[in-house]
Design a protein around this motif. Structure first.
Motif, PDB file in Angstrom:
ATOM      1  N   GLU A  31       0.856  -1.199   0.000  1.00 15.83           N
ATOM      2  CA  GLU A  31       0.000   0.000   0.000  1.00 15.83           C
ATOM      3  C   GLU A  31       0.888   1.244   0.000  1.00 15.83           C
ATOM      4  O   GLU A  31       1.783   1.380   0.836  1.00 15.83           O
ATOM      5  CB  GLU A  31      -0.925  -0.010   1.226  1.00 15.83           C
ATOM      6  CG  GLU A  31      -1.619   1.302   1.535  1.00 15.83           C
ATOM      7  CD  GLU A  31      -2.435   1.878   0.372  1.00 15.83           C
ATOM      8  OE1 GLU A  31      -3.227   1.134  -0.238  1.00 15.83           O
ATOM      9  OE2 GLU A  31      -2.256   3.083   0.067  1.00 15.83           O
ATOM     10  N   HIS A  55     -20.135   8.213   1.942  1.00 14.64           N
ATOM     11  CA  HIS A  55     -19.900   6.834   2.407  1.00 14.64           C
ATOM     12  C   HIS A  55     -20.886   6.221   3.421  1.00 14.64           C
ATOM     13  O   HIS A  55     -20.761   6.401   4.630  1.00 14.64           O
ATOM     14  CB  HIS A  55     -18.450   6.670   2.915  1.00 14.64           C
ATOM     15  CG  HIS A  55     -17.509   6.508   1.764  1.00 14.64           C
ATOM     16  ND1 HIS A  55     -16.562   7.449   1.438  1.00 14.64           N
ATOM     17  CD2 HIS A  55     -17.433   5.546   0.823  1.00 14.64           C
ATOM     18  CE1 HIS A  55     -15.923   7.061   0.354  1.00 14.64           C
ATOM     19  NE2 HIS A  55     -16.441   5.905  -0.051  1.00 14.64           N
ATOM     20  N   PHE A  56     -21.828   5.488   2.861  1.00 13.64           N
ATOM     21  CA  PHE A  56     -22.703   4.579   3.595  1.00 13.64           C
ATOM     22  C   PHE A  56     -22.557   3.209   2.955  1.00 13.64           C
ATOM     23  O   PHE A  56     -22.212   3.104   1.777  1.00 13.64           O
ATOM     24  CB  PHE A  56     -24.173   4.984   3.456  1.00 13.64           C
ATOM     25  CG  PHE A  56     -24.529   6.205   4.224  1.00 13.64           C
ATOM     26  CD1 PHE A  56     -24.761   6.137   5.590  1.00 13.64           C
ATOM     27  CD2 PHE A  56     -24.642   7.425   3.588  1.00 13.64           C
ATOM     28  CE1 PHE A  56     -25.094   7.276   6.304  1.00 13.64           C
ATOM     29  CE2 PHE A  56     -24.972   8.559   4.293  1.00 13.64           C
ATOM     30  CZ  PHE A  56     -25.194   8.489   5.657  1.00 13.64           C
ATOM     31  N   LEU A 407     -17.898   1.928  -9.413  1.00 13.07           N
ATOM     32  CA  LEU A 407     -18.262   0.876  -8.458  1.00 13.07           C
ATOM     33  C   LEU A 407     -18.495   1.437  -7.061  1.00 13.07           C
ATOM     34  O   LEU A 407     -17.708   2.246  -6.560  1.00 13.07           O
ATOM     35  CB  LEU A 407     -17.147  -0.169  -8.371  1.00 13.07           C
ATOM     36  CG  LEU A 407     -16.715  -0.859  -9.667  1.00 13.07           C
ATOM     37  CD1 LEU A 407     -15.679  -1.939  -9.356  1.00 13.07           C
ATOM     38  CD2 LEU A 407     -17.902  -1.457 -10.394  1.00 13.07           C
ATOM     39  N   SER A 409     -18.750   0.514  -2.895  1.00 10.80           N
ATOM     40  CA  SER A 409     -17.782  -0.249  -2.096  1.00 10.80           C
ATOM     41  C   SER A 409     -18.062  -1.747  -2.144  1.00 10.80           C
ATOM     42  O   SER A 409     -17.140  -2.556  -2.159  1.00 10.80           O
ATOM     43  CB  SER A 409     -17.771   0.241  -0.649  1.00 10.80           C
ATOM     44  OG  SER A 409     -19.057   0.130  -0.090  1.00 10.80           O
TER      45      SER A 409
HETATM   46  C1  LIG Z   1     -16.859  10.877  -2.564  1.00 13.57           C
HETATM   47  C2  LIG Z   1     -17.173   9.403  -2.657  1.00 13.57           C
HETATM   48  C3  LIG Z   1     -18.282   8.906  -1.986  1.00 13.57           C
HETATM   49  C4  LIG Z   1     -18.580   7.535  -2.070  1.00 13.57           C
HETATM   50  N1  LIG Z   1     -19.652   7.076  -1.365  1.00 13.57           N
HETATM   51  C5  LIG Z   1     -19.909   5.745  -1.360  1.00 13.57           C
HETATM   52  C6  LIG Z   1     -20.986   5.225  -0.575  1.00 13.57           C
HETATM   53  O1  LIG Z   1     -21.730   5.969   0.073  1.00 13.57           O
HETATM   54  N2  LIG Z   1     -21.178   3.883  -0.571  1.00 13.57           N
HETATM   55  C7  LIG Z   1     -20.389   3.034  -1.286  1.00 13.57           C
HETATM   56  O2  LIG Z   1     -20.605   1.819  -1.241  1.00 13.57           O
HETATM   57  N3  LIG Z   1     -19.359   3.501  -2.064  1.00 13.57           N
HETATM   58  C8  LIG Z   1     -19.103   4.822  -2.099  1.00 13.57           C
HETATM   59  N4  LIG Z   1     -18.054   5.295  -2.854  1.00 13.57           N
HETATM   60  C9  LIG Z   1     -17.255   4.327  -3.653  1.00 13.57           C
HETATM   61  C10 LIG Z   1     -16.192   3.610  -2.798  1.00 13.57           C
HETATM   62  O3  LIG Z   1     -15.413   4.577  -2.129  1.00 13.57           O
HETATM   63  C11 LIG Z   1     -15.282   2.781  -3.721  1.00 13.57           C
HETATM   64  O4  LIG Z   1     -16.031   1.839  -4.462  1.00 13.57           O
HETATM   65  C12 LIG Z   1     -14.216   1.978  -2.976  1.00 13.57           C
HETATM   66  O5  LIG Z   1     -13.732   2.632  -1.841  1.00 13.57           O
HETATM   67  C13 LIG Z   1     -13.055   1.693  -3.939  1.00 13.57           C
HETATM   68  O6  LIG Z   1     -12.133   0.831  -3.333  1.00 13.57           O
HETATM   69  P1  LIG Z   1     -10.848   0.362  -4.142  1.00 13.57           P
HETATM   70  O7  LIG Z   1     -10.123  -0.560  -3.269  1.00 13.57           O
HETATM   71  O8  LIG Z   1     -11.269  -0.097  -5.485  1.00 13.57           O
HETATM   72  O9  LIG Z   1     -10.003   1.709  -4.410  1.00 13.57           O
HETATM   73  P2  LIG Z   1      -9.241   2.640  -3.372  1.00 13.57           P
HETATM   74  O10 LIG Z   1     -10.027   2.810  -2.149  1.00 13.57           O
HETATM   75  O11 LIG Z   1      -8.866   3.859  -4.148  1.00 13.57           O
HETATM   76  O12 LIG Z   1      -7.944   1.813  -3.002  1.00 13.57           O
HETATM   77  C14 LIG Z   1      -6.827   1.702  -3.846  1.00 13.57           C
HETATM   78  C15 LIG Z   1      -5.591   1.687  -2.983  1.00 13.57           C
HETATM   79  O13 LIG Z   1      -4.455   1.426  -3.804  1.00 13.57           O
HETATM   80  C16 LIG Z   1      -3.380   2.239  -3.360  1.00 13.57           C
HETATM   81  N5  LIG Z   1      -2.435   2.395  -4.476  1.00 13.57           N
HETATM   82  C17 LIG Z   1      -2.646   3.034  -5.664  1.00 13.57           C
HETATM   83  N6  LIG Z   1      -1.541   2.960  -6.427  1.00 13.57           N
HETATM   84  C18 LIG Z   1      -0.619   2.241  -5.724  1.00 13.57           C
HETATM   85  C19 LIG Z   1       0.701   1.820  -6.003  1.00 13.57           C
HETATM   86  N7  LIG Z   1       1.320   2.113  -7.148  1.00 13.57           N
HETATM   87  N8  LIG Z   1       1.352   1.091  -5.059  1.00 13.57           N
HETATM   88  C20 LIG Z   1       0.752   0.772  -3.865  1.00 13.57           C
HETATM   89  N9  LIG Z   1      -0.517   1.157  -3.569  1.00 13.57           N
HETATM   90  C21 LIG Z   1      -1.191   1.878  -4.489  1.00 13.57           C
HETATM   91  C22 LIG Z   1      -4.067   3.535  -2.955  1.00 13.57           C
HETATM   92  O14 LIG Z   1      -3.258   4.304  -2.075  1.00 13.57           O
HETATM   93  C23 LIG Z   1      -5.354   3.019  -2.302  1.00 13.57           C
HETATM   94  O15 LIG Z   1      -5.185   2.821  -0.908  1.00 13.57           O
HETATM   95  C24 LIG Z   1     -17.754   6.666  -2.838  1.00 13.57           C
HETATM   96  C25 LIG Z   1     -16.662   7.180  -3.522  1.00 13.57           C
HETATM   97  C26 LIG Z   1     -16.369   8.535  -3.446  1.00 13.57           C
HETATM   98  C27 LIG Z   1     -15.202   9.081  -4.202  1.00 13.57           C
END
Ligand SMILES: Cc1cc2nc3c(=O)[nH]c(=O)nc-3n(C[C@H](O)[C@H](O)[C@H](O)COP(=O)(O)OP(=O)(O)OC[C@H]3O[C@@H](n4cnc5c(N)ncnc54)[C@H](O)[C@@H]3O)c2cc1C
Length: 426
Positions: A31, A55-56, A407, A409
């Motif tokens: 990470e 975020h819910f 997508l 969460s």
């Molecule tokens: C404002 C907002 C509100 C939202 N509200 C909701 C909600 O109410 N309910 C819901 O279900 N979803 C919601 N979502 C969507 C939800 O946040 C995402 O679907 C989910 O968190 C994405 O998870 P992820 O693991 O795909 O990506 P991320 O959470 O972006 O995780 C990716 C990780 O990879 C790491 N990374 C990237 N590049 C590298 C690298 N080269 N080397 C090492 N690590 C790296 C990053 O630091 C990060 O920690 C919302 C999104 C946003 C932006």
């Protein structure tokens, strides 16, 4: 050497690592940040906790609901509101026009009646909106909101992301909502869950014990022939299977080899970023709503929510809090400096009668570099071209930015947990 290397400790990467670990594989997670959780992480400012945006949790998927069930949570009814020029309208506006002046309602209803016939295909998102709601509602509400939230006009977007996010009311529902404020709840979700303590990220706590999770470990290069990832400090980790939640265009840029057509496709992909302005107040209430959308062009934020309403534990006793989201991108710059934006938001909160300036106890500004992937016209073909190459290289892309998709969460979690279908690649 690890059997499985996972890049990114957001919900997608953690789900992949957890399920691979449960199946007995040796897994390492790298990470880049100093904390795990990605977008689902939070921060605290003087005992006020703020998530990264609204975020819910909600899901109809049994596996994800089982994860949520391992944490003590609160249940909220989804009753968002819309702010438009001093008026608060229930959500969605199209069947809740009641607070508008009579002349505005007549115009909106006439235009709803005159809307063009529905078609299965649409040239762009605006055309789809007009077919559902008519020209007047479209122009006043979703088209205006699109410019703030997506940072481009609705003509520039496709409809591939829309899904069931919009309620398309009948004439009777539009009429009822224009004449009465006693309308049924038509939001596309029935309930929203949130941890009683520890912010949204607490839902992910059960995934952590036993994980080999290396923080502050950004992967800067991947050699897909020799099968290793290289960290910023030059250290290499060899793998048999690689799972990546790195944003797709960034992933393409750190591969040892990429065809020109793939680099070009990846370079055309873009996402919005969000500036978060988070305010803590020395008073027990800040407005009346859990979360709301803001349509006014002269208020920079598009959306705001009340963390202390999500869980009282998010603010000290007798205090309240709000967080505002301001979107920007390569097509729309932020309108002001960080200090200027904080000032604008405090002024807006006062003008919207949410809380007076004198009650502001803490004010925080920070950036989410990746917020929403943007479905501009033709995006999905280019994304799919890039994804096809990534998969040919033996990498499993997961998550909102790894798969470059809109997508939630739960969907991000499931994209990671599906690693169990890939064990035959080992
Ligand atoms: C404002 C907002 C509100 C939202 N509200 C909701 C909600 O109410 N309910 C819901 O279900 N979803 C919601 N979502 C969507 C939800 O946040 C995402 O679907 C989910 O968190 C994405 O998870 P992820 O693991 O795909 O990506 P991320 O959470 O972006 O995780 C990716 C990780 O990879 C790491 N990374 C990237 N590049 C590298 C690298 N080269 N080397 C090492 N690590 C790296 C990053 O630091 C990060 O920690 C919302 C999104 C946003 C932006």
């Amino acid at each position: 050497m690890a059997e499985i290397v996972v890049i990114g400790a957001g919900v997608a990467g953690l789900a992949a690592a957890y399920h691979a670990g449960q199946a007995g594989y040796e897994v390492k997670v790298f990470e880049a940040r100093e904390r795990w959780g990605g977008l689902l992480d939070h921060f605290t400012v003087e005992d006020f906790r703020f998530d990264h945006g609204v975020h819910f949790a909600f899901s109809s998927n049994d596996q994800f609901r089982a994860l949520l069930g391992r944490t003590d949570y609160l249940t909220h009814k989804p009753e968002p509101y819309n702010y438009d020029r001093g008026r608060w309208l229930k959500h969605p506006v199209q069947n809740n026009l009641y607070p508008l002046p009579v002349a505005d309602k007549i115009e909106a209803i006439k235009s709803f009646l005159e809307r063009p016939p529905q078609t299965d295909t649409h040239n762009h998102y605006r055309q789809w909106l007009v077919q559902q709601f008519g020209e007047v509602i479209t122009t006043r509400f979703p088209a205006r909101y699109t410019e703030k939230y997506w940072t481009v006009s609705a003509e520039k977007l496709s409809t591939e992301w829309v899904g069931d996010r919009f309620y398309c009311p009948s004439l009777d529902e539009v009429l009822l909502g224009a004449m009465s404020d006693r309308t049924p709840q038509t939001y596309y979700l029935r309930e929203m869950l949130y941890p009683r303590c520890g912010g949204f990220r607490a839902f992910l706590d059960p995934l952590i014990p036993g994980l080999d999770l290396q923080l502050n470990s950004k992967v800067v290069r991947i050699d897909t022939e020799k099968r290793y990832v290289e960290l910023g400090n030059g250290k290499r980790e060899y793998y048999n299977l690689l799972v990546s939640s790195v944003p797709l265009p960034e992933l393409i840029s750190i591969l040892n080899f990429t065809p020109v057509s793939v680099s070009e496709a990846a370079a055309s992909l873009w996402a919005t970023s969000a500036a978060l302005v988070s305010l803590g107040f020395a008073r027990p209430e800040a407005g009346e709503h859990l979360w709301f959308y803001i349509y006014d062009r002269d208020i920079c934020a598009s959306r705001a929510h009340a963390p202390y309403r999500k869980a009282p534990e998010n603010a000290p006793s007798g205090h309240s809090s709000l967080q505002f989201e301001i979107y920007y991108s390569r097509h729309k710059a932020l309108p002001s400096s960080p200090e200027g934006l904080v000032e604008q938001v405090i002024a807006a909160a006062e003008a919207m009668q949410l809380a007076p300036r004198s009650a502001v106890k803490v004010a925080d500004y920070r950036i989410l570099p990746y917020a929403n992937v943007v479905f501009d016209l033709g995006m999905t073909a280019k994304r799919d071209h890039a994804l096809e190459f990534v998969r040919k290289c033996g990498i499993i892309p997961v998550g909102r930015f790894g798969l470059w998709d809109y997508l939630w969460s739960d969907q991000s979690y499931l994209s990671g947990s599906r690693i169990t279908e890939r064990f035959h690649m080992l």
